[in-house]
Scaffold this motif. Structure first.
Motif, PDB file in Angstrom:
ATOM      1  N   ASP A   1       0.831  -1.202   0.000  1.00 54.43           N
ATOM      2  CA  ASP A   1       0.000   0.000   0.000  1.00 54.43           C
ATOM      3  C   ASP A   1       0.868   1.256   0.000  1.00 54.43           C
ATOM      4  N   GLY A   2       1.993   1.191   0.742  1.00 53.26           N
ATOM      5  CA  GLY A   2       2.894   2.347   0.797  1.00 53.26           C
ATOM      6  C   GLY A   2       3.513   2.666  -0.551  1.00 53.26           C
ATOM      7  N   THR A   3       3.925   1.608  -1.289  1.00 56.28           N
ATOM      8  CA  THR A   3       4.514   1.803  -2.610  1.00 56.28           C
ATOM      9  C   THR A   3       3.484   2.379  -3.575  1.00 56.28           C
ATOM     10  N   ASN A   4       2.256   1.863  -3.514  1.00 61.35           N
ATOM     11  CA  ASN A   4       1.200   2.415  -4.375  1.00 61.35           C
ATOM     12  C   ASN A   4       0.892   3.858  -4.017  1.00 61.35           C
ATOM     13  N   ARG A   5       0.968   4.164  -2.732  1.00 61.93           N
ATOM     14  CA  ARG A   5       0.729   5.535  -2.294  1.00 61.93           C
ATOM     15  C   ARG A   5       1.797   6.467  -2.866  1.00 61.93           C
ATOM     16  N   ILE A   6       3.058   6.003  -2.862  1.00 65.59           N
ATOM     17  CA  ILE A   6       4.148   6.798  -3.433  1.00 65.59           C
ATOM     18  C   ILE A   6       3.914   7.016  -4.925  1.00 65.59           C
ATOM     19  N   MET A   7       3.484   5.970  -5.627  1.00 65.94           N
ATOM     20  CA  MET A   7       3.242   6.109  -7.069  1.00 65.94           C
ATOM     21  C   MET A   7       2.086   7.070  -7.343  1.00 65.94           C
ATOM     22  N   ASP A   8       1.133   7.138  -6.429  1.00 65.13           N
ATOM     23  CA  ASP A   8       0.050   8.115  -6.571  1.00 65.13           C
ATOM     24  C   ASP A   8       0.554   9.541  -6.398  1.00 65.13           C
ATOM     25  N   PHE A   9       1.569   9.711  -5.542  1.00 68.46           N
ATOM     26  CA  PHE A   9       2.042  11.054  -5.227  1.00 68.46           C
ATOM     27  C   PHE A   9       3.123  11.566  -6.176  1.00 68.46           C
TER      28      PHE A   9
END
Length: 456
Positions: free
Chosen positions: A329-337
């Motif tokens: 989830d953290g990696t996907n959050r980074i890709m969103d940002f």
């Protein structure tokens, strides 16, 4: 840029509360301020702290509500859908109020409206400076004339333009904003010299971005990566910088029949993409959890692609491709940002984000903020966060006037105040004082001995 925002009688806000991006008296971290525009400088960042249900998210909802009222409007004959403050019976009688003070297109503006569930009671737009104000238009339901458009009308030479503008004003529904009518009724094509109105609309449409915890920002950028090498390189550099373990990204062709998306929805997207109406639309985006699909037209046919990550494989030349649902989830959050950071550093963007720290390590959210501040010299963008992450509560990172608190009074009304209001030395670490409750923005946990059931 946002200068100030005020809200009254909306959700958990009872009395008028102001959130300000105006710099205080402190001289430290001068690069956190923009250059003055007509006498007004603003801060590039702010972080709002507070306990659960203190009003942080409600402030962001209020900002977003005003944006939607301008851009989407209200359905004819329908009530204005919002909730007044419910813990004071007088609030049911009183009107609500929202106002933005902004910088855009080389000018400072104050735009706001007073309203209730039935109608817009007042609406106004002023050009503001450090010492003077110019009324661009005013709407007041209690006045016989209703609209004061004199400033704009005096600039128009053609009588037909004046008549058209008066016609639009007179035809504005009671439950609709005048700016919304300007945006949707082809006024731009029929009336000249309404740049001030268009500037404010443009700020809401193209500069102000409000992001809630479950929102994804600019997913379309992921589709652009395959055509833009420089964009792809920047995206992958950010992935490496944030230590995601990802070696690259790509779009992989997939059979649309295997996508876990309702078939009627897929058919509707196909029809839209193949229709003449969609000639300027490059792709349709479908997000399913952390997986993103792009449907595009090629040779009069639909091509379906899935956004994938690439990882190095030991003792192999070719990378292994991962569905993004297999990433954390953290990696996907980074890709969103990453698209957000890229747009921030382009300038002329105001991002207001609720719970940006969700699923991110404290060091990452700290560095995201520090990265923006360190790279934004000469760039006019703002990053405004509502957060629980106390590691951000340090004067090593933020100025006193960039730190805000939301608290609730004894009657459940949200109130806002800044660290600037406290006598705190510039070199004092304030996180401990915050957690001890000095700034009143932490949960008030009760007496355990009163938990009668578990004390039996």
């Amino acid at each position: 840029m946002l200068i100030r925002f005020s809200v009254e009688n909306f959700l958990s806000f009872s009395d008028r509360q102001k959130f300000s991006m105006l710099p205080g008296k402190g001289s430290l971290k001068a690069d956190h301020k923009t250059s003055k525009l007509n006498g007004i400088s603003v801060l590039k960042t702010a972080v709002l702290f507070g306990a659960n249900a203190s009003g942080k998210s409600n402030l962001i909802k209020a900002i977003d509500f005003g944006k939607k009222m301008v851009l989407r409007g209200n359905k004819p004959e329908k009530p204005i859908d919002y909730q007044k403050f419910r813990l004071d019976k007088q609030s049911n009688i009183n009107d609500s109020r929202i106002e933005y003070e902004i910088q855009h297109k080389g000018k400072n503006y104050a735009y706001g409206f007073i309203f209730n569930n039935e109608l817009i009671k007042e609406e106004w737009l002023y050009e503001i400076g450090a010492k003077k104000e110019i009324k661009i238009f005013e709407r007041n339901f209690s006045n016989k004339e209703l609209f004061d458009l004199n400033y704009i009308l005096q600039k128009l030479k053609k009588e037909e333009e004046k008549q058209f503008l008066r016609f639009i004003a007179k035809g504005t529904p009671n439950n609709q904003l005048f700016l919304t009518e300007i945006r949707t009724r082809k006024v731009r094509e029929n009336v000249s010299k309404i740049d001030d109105l268009l500037n404010v609309i443009d700020w809401f449409q193209n500069s102000l971005k409000v992001i809630f915890p479950d929102d994804k920002y600019n997913e379309g950028l992921k589709f652009e990566l395959k055509q833009d090498v420089e964009l792809l390189t920047t995206f992958e550099e950010f992935l490496s910088y944030f230590d995601t373990g990802i070696d690259g990204v790509c779009l992989e062709k997939v059979d649309s029949e295997n996508i876990d998306i309702p078939k009627p929805l897929l058919e509707k997207i196909r029809e839209d993409l193949l229709s003449k109406k969609s000639e300027n639309i490059r792709a349709s985006i479908i997000s399913k959890g952390n997986t993103t699909y792009f449907l595009s037209v090629k040779n009069n046919d639909i091509v379906t692609e899935k956004f994938m990550t690439k990882h190095k494989v030991k003792n192999a030349n070719n990378p292994e491709k991962f569905d993004t649902s297999n990433e954390s989830d953290g990696t996907n959050r980074i890709m969103d940002f990453i698209p957000l950071l890229m747009d921030l550093l382009k300038g002329d963007n105001v991002f207001i984000i609720d719970e940006m720290e969700r699923s991110l390590h404290p060091n990452l959210i700290y560095d995201l903020l520090d990265l923006f501040l360190s790279k934004s010299t000469g760039i006019n963008s703002q990053l405004i966060l509502a957060s629980h992450e106390s590691s951000l509560l340090t004067q090593k990172l933020l100025r006193k006037d960039e730190i805000w608190f939301a608290v609730k009074d004894n009657y459940g009304a949200s109130r806002l105040h800044s660290l600037e209001e406290y006598n705190v030395r510039f070199d004092k670490e304030i996180r401990k004082d915050y957690l001890l409750g000095r700034f009143k923005a932490i949960p008030r946990i009760g007496n355990r001995n009163k938990l009668t059931v578990i004390n039996k």
